[in-house]
Design an enzyme around this catalytic site. Structure first.
Site, PDB file in Angstrom:
ATOM      1  N   SER A   1      -5.683 -55.723  20.684  1.00 20.54           N
ATOM      2  CA  SER A   1      -6.420 -56.555  19.764  1.00 20.54           C
ATOM      3  C   SER A   1      -5.759 -57.730  19.262  1.00 20.54           C
ATOM      4  O   SER A   1      -4.627 -57.422  18.765  1.00 20.54           O
ATOM      5  CB  SER A   1      -7.260 -55.635  18.542  1.00 20.54           C
ATOM      6  OG  SER A   1      -8.161 -54.819  19.149  1.00 20.54           O
TER       7      SER A   1
ATOM      8  N   HIS B   1     -11.341 -57.814  13.341  1.00 19.06           N
ATOM      9  CA  HIS B   1     -11.667 -56.437  13.198  1.00 19.06           C
ATOM     10  C   HIS B   1      -9.935 -55.677  13.066  1.00 19.06           C
ATOM     11  O   HIS B   1     -10.099 -54.635  12.684  1.00 19.06           O
ATOM     12  CB  HIS B   1     -12.180 -55.698  14.375  1.00 19.06           C
ATOM     13  CG  HIS B   1     -11.444 -55.526  15.617  1.00 19.06           C
ATOM     14  ND1 HIS B   1     -11.600 -56.649  16.743  1.00 19.06           N
ATOM     15  CD2 HIS B   1     -10.446 -54.802  16.296  1.00 19.06           C
ATOM     16  CE1 HIS B   1     -10.809 -56.296  17.938  1.00 19.06           C
ATOM     17  NE2 HIS B   1     -10.297 -55.317  17.437  1.00 19.06           N
TER      18      HIS B   1
ATOM     19  N   ASP C   1     -15.222 -62.844  15.610  1.00 15.39           N
ATOM     20  CA  ASP C   1     -14.107 -62.074  15.640  1.00 15.39           C
ATOM     21  C   ASP C   1     -12.529 -62.621  15.564  1.00 15.39           C
ATOM     22  O   ASP C   1     -11.902 -62.568  16.748  1.00 15.39           O
ATOM     23  CB  ASP C   1     -14.351 -60.838  16.818  1.00 15.39           C
ATOM     24  CG  ASP C   1     -13.173 -59.859  16.475  1.00 15.39           C
ATOM     25  OD1 ASP C   1     -12.509 -59.604  15.343  1.00 15.39           O
ATOM     26  OD2 ASP C   1     -12.921 -58.872  17.117  1.00 15.39           O
TER      27      ASP C   1
END
Length: 239
Positions: free
Chosen positions: A192, A68, A108
């Site tokens: 992230s 992402h 992901d």
């Protein structure tokens, strides 16, 4: 997967709020000893510098992060960073997000091919990956990043911070390649793509945080479940 479930999840990419940098970091934990995590990589959009992710070096010419983080349209990676106030020259990359990632939990994971390979030294090194998909994972782990110190609002860190986490149940999650862990502290916005380090091995990638009545649940992409895809991409792009 039901989209209503997914929108309750906060992806840990900082993609909206510019925010002023602060001298704090990952929620809970403590400041890392400078350059003690030399595999850590800071990733920033070269056109919109308020967009950032974390990553980690897995080969001289490859950084691993979350898929992402492809929302960074013009990413550059910064190696050997402790304090983001003092960034070295950024390195341009080619991005390889997992082809099956669709903005939901699972798959992901993304590889970034450095256009200029890293020079390994005391402040820039590689972290090991698991060997087999069914390798046993140590329950005592470590997460780190330059993300927010608060869950409620964005307060990014300029210095790398880290926190110990204890994995509780590796099978109680929504997808087979995701590790879910309930913990009062840990990754937040801006973290992230950072690694979940267990026994000196990068076993997971920070993916999402879901707020539940019982507390915060962090989701990590399990690297061992993606080894086939990882090896294919890295073999296709040898130095």
């Amino acid at each position: 997967m039901n989209i209503c479930w997914w929108i309750t999840i906060l992806l840990l990419l900082h993609s909206c709020t510019p925010g002023d940098g602060m001298d704090h970091g990952i929620v809970g934990g403590h400041v890392s000893v400078p350059h003690s995590r030399p595999y850590m990589v800071y990733i920033r959009d070269s056109i919109q510098p308020n967009l950032n992710c974390d990553g980690f070096l897995v080969r001289e010419d490859f950084v691993m992060t979350a898929a992402h983080c492809k929302n960074l349209r013009n990413p550059k990676v910064y190696l050997g960073v402790s304090d983001t106030t003092f960034l070295p020259l950024g390195i341009e990359v080619d991005s390889f997000p997992h082809p099956d990632f669709n903005n939901e939990p699972g798959n992901d994971i993304m590889l970034l091919k450095l256009k200029t390979p890293a020079t390994l030294n005391k402040t820039v090194t590689i972290i090991d990956l698991p060997n087999l998909w069914n390798d046993k994972i140590s329950k005592n782990c470590l997460v780190m990043g330059w993300g927010s110190t608060k869950y409620e609002d964005y307060s990014p860190s300029k210095v790398l911070r880290e926190s110990n986490v204890t994995l509780k149940d590796l099978t109680n999650c929504i997808e087979p390649d995701v590790i879910c862990n309930e913990d009062p502290f840990g990754p937040s916005q801006g973290d992230s793509g950072g690694p979940l380090i267990c026994g000196d091995i990068a076993q997971g990638i920070v993916s999402f945080r879901k707020t539940q009545s019982k507390g915060n649940v962090t989701g990590y992409t399990r690297i061992s479940q993606n080894l086939l895809w990882i090896n294919v991409v890295m073999k296709q792009h040898k130095p």
